[in-house]
Design a protein around this motif. Structure first.
Motif, PDB file in Angstrom:
ATOM      1  N   PHE A  52       7.815  -3.051  -8.427  1.00 37.13           N
ATOM      2  CA  PHE A  52       6.830  -2.912  -7.346  1.00 37.13           C
ATOM      3  C   PHE A  52       7.191  -1.682  -6.517  1.00 37.13           C
ATOM      4  CE2 PHE A  52       4.675  -3.776  -3.362  1.00 37.13           C
ATOM      5  CZ  PHE A  52       3.462  -4.298  -3.789  1.00 37.13           C
ATOM      6  N   VAL A  53       6.237  -0.748  -6.397  1.00 37.79           N
ATOM      7  CA  VAL A  53       6.477   0.500  -5.676  1.00 37.79           C
ATOM      8  C   VAL A  53       5.988   0.350  -4.239  1.00 37.79           C
ATOM      9  CG1 VAL A  53       5.984   2.972  -5.600  1.00 37.79           C
ATOM     10  CG2 VAL A  53       6.163   1.810  -7.806  1.00 37.79           C
ATOM     11  N   MET A  54       6.902   0.593  -3.294  1.00 39.56           N
ATOM     12  CA  MET A  54       6.567   0.457  -1.869  1.00 39.56           C
ATOM     13  C   MET A  54       6.382   1.841  -1.260  1.00 39.56           C
ATOM     14  SD  MET A  54       7.346  -2.852  -1.023  1.00 39.56           S
ATOM     15  CE  MET A  54       8.032  -2.838   0.616  1.00 39.56           C
ATOM     16  N   PRO A  55       5.431   1.979  -0.349  1.00 36.00           N
ATOM     17  CA  PRO A  55       5.360   3.232   0.409  1.00 36.00           C
ATOM     18  C   PRO A  55       6.506   3.232   1.420  1.00 36.00           C
ATOM     19  CG  PRO A  55       3.786   1.645   1.261  1.00 36.00           C
ATOM     20  CD  PRO A  55       4.444   0.983   0.094  1.00 36.00           C
ATOM     21  N   PRO A  56       7.009   4.422   1.847  1.00 32.59           N
ATOM     22  CA  PRO A  56       8.089   4.428   2.834  1.00 32.59           C
ATOM     23  C   PRO A  56       7.663   3.751   4.139  1.00 32.59           C
ATOM     24  CG  PRO A  56       7.542   6.674   2.137  1.00 32.59           C
ATOM     25  CD  PRO A  56       6.660   5.761   1.365  1.00 32.59           C
ATOM     26  N   ASP A  57       6.407   3.923   4.529  1.00 33.52           N
ATOM     27  CA  ASP A  57       5.869   3.245   5.718  1.00 33.52           C
ATOM     28  C   ASP A  57       4.345   3.297   5.655  1.00 33.52           C
ATOM     29  OD1 ASP A  57       4.950   5.779   6.892  1.00 33.52           O
ATOM     30  OD2 ASP A  57       7.093   6.167   7.035  1.00 33.52           O
ATOM     31  N   ARG A  58       3.719   2.594   6.616  1.00 30.64           N
ATOM     32  CA  ARG A  58       2.271   2.448   6.580  1.00 30.64           C
ATOM     33  C   ARG A  58       1.553   3.784   6.816  1.00 30.64           C
ATOM     34  NH1 ARG A  58      -2.242   0.028   8.199  1.00 30.64           N
ATOM     35  NH2 ARG A  58      -2.826  -1.776   6.962  1.00 30.64           N
ATOM     36  N   GLU A  59       2.116   4.615   7.684  1.00 28.97           N
ATOM     37  CA  GLU A  59       1.475   5.892   7.995  1.00 28.97           C
ATOM     38  C   GLU A  59       1.424   6.803   6.770  1.00 28.97           C
ATOM     39  OE1 GLU A  59      -0.636   7.221  10.121  1.00 28.97           O
ATOM     40  OE2 GLU A  59      -0.528   5.106  10.624  1.00 28.97           O
ATOM     41  N   SER A  60       2.502   6.802   5.986  1.00 28.62           N
ATOM     42  CA  SER A  60       2.482   7.672   4.810  1.00 28.62           C
ATOM     43  C   SER A  60       1.469   7.147   3.790  1.00 28.62           C
ATOM     44  CB  SER A  60       3.871   7.804   4.195  1.00 28.62           C
ATOM     45  OG  SER A  60       4.348   6.556   3.833  1.00 28.62           O
ATOM     46  N   LEU A  61       1.282   5.838   3.784  1.00 26.80           N
ATOM     47  CA  LEU A  61       0.284   5.262   2.883  1.00 26.80           C
ATOM     48  C   LEU A  61      -1.117   5.746   3.272  1.00 26.80           C
ATOM     49  CD1 LEU A  61       0.248   3.184   0.561  1.00 26.80           C
ATOM     50  CD2 LEU A  61      -0.362   1.466   2.235  1.00 26.80           C
ATOM     51  N   ALA A  71      -1.839   8.410   5.031  1.00 25.97           N
ATOM     52  CA  ALA A  71      -1.939   9.860   4.828  1.00 25.97           C
ATOM     53  C   ALA A  71      -2.195  10.174   3.359  1.00 25.97           C
ATOM     54  CB  ALA A  71      -0.658  10.534   5.307  1.00 25.97           C
ATOM     55  N   ARG A  72      -1.522   9.458   2.462  1.00 22.62           N
ATOM     56  CA  ARG A  72      -1.720   9.731   1.029  1.00 22.62           C
ATOM     57  C   ARG A  72      -3.123   9.346   0.590  1.00 22.62           C
ATOM     58  NH1 ARG A  72       3.790   7.380  -1.668  1.00 22.62           N
ATOM     59  NH2 ARG A  72       5.208   8.714  -0.552  1.00 22.62           N
ATOM     60  N   LEU A  73      -3.592   8.204   1.079  1.00 28.04           N
ATOM     61  CA  LEU A  73      -4.937   7.768   0.693  1.00 28.04           C
ATOM     62  C   LEU A  73      -5.989   8.730   1.228  1.00 28.04           C
ATOM     63  CD1 LEU A  73      -5.010   3.879   0.999  1.00 28.04           C
ATOM     64  CD2 LEU A  73      -5.521   5.251  -1.002  1.00 28.04           C
ATOM     65  N   GLU A  74      -5.815   9.163   2.487  1.00 28.09           N
ATOM     66  CA  GLU A  74      -6.790  10.087   3.071  1.00 28.09           C
ATOM     67  C   GLU A  74      -6.740  11.435   2.363  1.00 28.09           C
ATOM     68  OE1 GLU A  74      -7.237   8.197   7.535  1.00 28.09           O
ATOM     69  OE2 GLU A  74      -6.013   9.996   7.281  1.00 28.09           O
TER      70      GLU A  74
END
Ligand code: 5GP
Length: 201
Positions: free
Chosen positions: A130-139, A141-144
């Motif tokens: 299971f791959v976790m993002p480092p934190d919610r904000e980076s998630l 930012a990557r999606l946007e």
């Protein structure tokens, strides 16, 4: 290990590698690197009812089908696992996976948590990461930054992330949780997991 753990009599099996994680955690980049860098490793082409994104060709990242076509395949028992994800159906064709594994190739599949739980039950010898993002904000930012999703789809995917992480933990279906901060480091971590699994079996 005994061959029965794989549900097959052939001992010379490849490793089935399941990669899951929230949308935007970087699963696809990890999978591409693994396919490039680990010999004898193939990609499991999923079937989906979602529309192709720009640059996606049917039969490469996915096979794109209608809901009716998906239902027919499901009814015929063609899927190793299947799930509904933010309004679309996704499924893994069983036959190519079994064929590749029994010819000694590793198979990498990128599937959601519901699918990961099904594979854990049906193919217990698989390795599930299971791959976790480092934190919610980076998630976010990557999606946007990806600009592939409409705003409403992006919100649905972000909202889903927390639930997916909790389900992955609670289900016990994943042996490994890796935090994808620096891509190259994560790829090395996943390669080590595959290598260890290959040696173990
Ligand atoms: P996307 O639409 O962004 O390509 O994928 C959405 C989600 O569906 C991702 O979490 C991806 O891992 C998952 N997914 C892709 N193919 C399959 C599949 O065959 N089965 C399941 N269960 N999930 C899949």
């Amino acid at each position: 290990m005994s061959s029965s753990r794989r549900g097959d009599s052939d001992e010379d099996h490849g490793v089935l590698v399941v990669i899951s994680g929230p949308s935007g955690a970087g699963k696809t980049s990890i999978c591409s690197a693994i396919l490039d860098q680990v010999p004898h490793t193939v990609w499991s082409v999923s079937v989906t009812t979602r529309a192709p994104r720009a640059g996606e060709t049917s039969g490469e990242s996915y096979t794109f089908v209608t809901r009716e076509e998906f239902g027919a395949k499901e009814a015929a028992g063609e899927f190793l696992e299947s799930a509904e994800y933010v309004g679309h159906r996704y499924g893994t064709p069983r036959e190519p996976v079994e064929r590749a594994l029994s010819s000694g190739q590793n198979v990498v599949m990128e599937i959601d948590v519901q699918g990961g739980m099904q594979v854990a039950r049906r193919m217990p010898a698989s390795v599930r990461i299971f791959v976790m993002p480092p934190d919610r904000e980076s998630l976010r930012a990557r999606l946007e930054g990806r600009k592939t999703e409409a705003k409403e789809q992006l919100q649905r995917r972000l909202a889903k992330a927390d639930g997916e992480i909790a389900t992955a933990r609670d289900s016990g279906a994943y042996q490994h949780f890796v935090v994808n901060d620096v891509l190259d480091d994560t790829v090395e971590e996943v390669k080590t997991i595959i290598q260890q699994e290959r040696e173990r079996t």
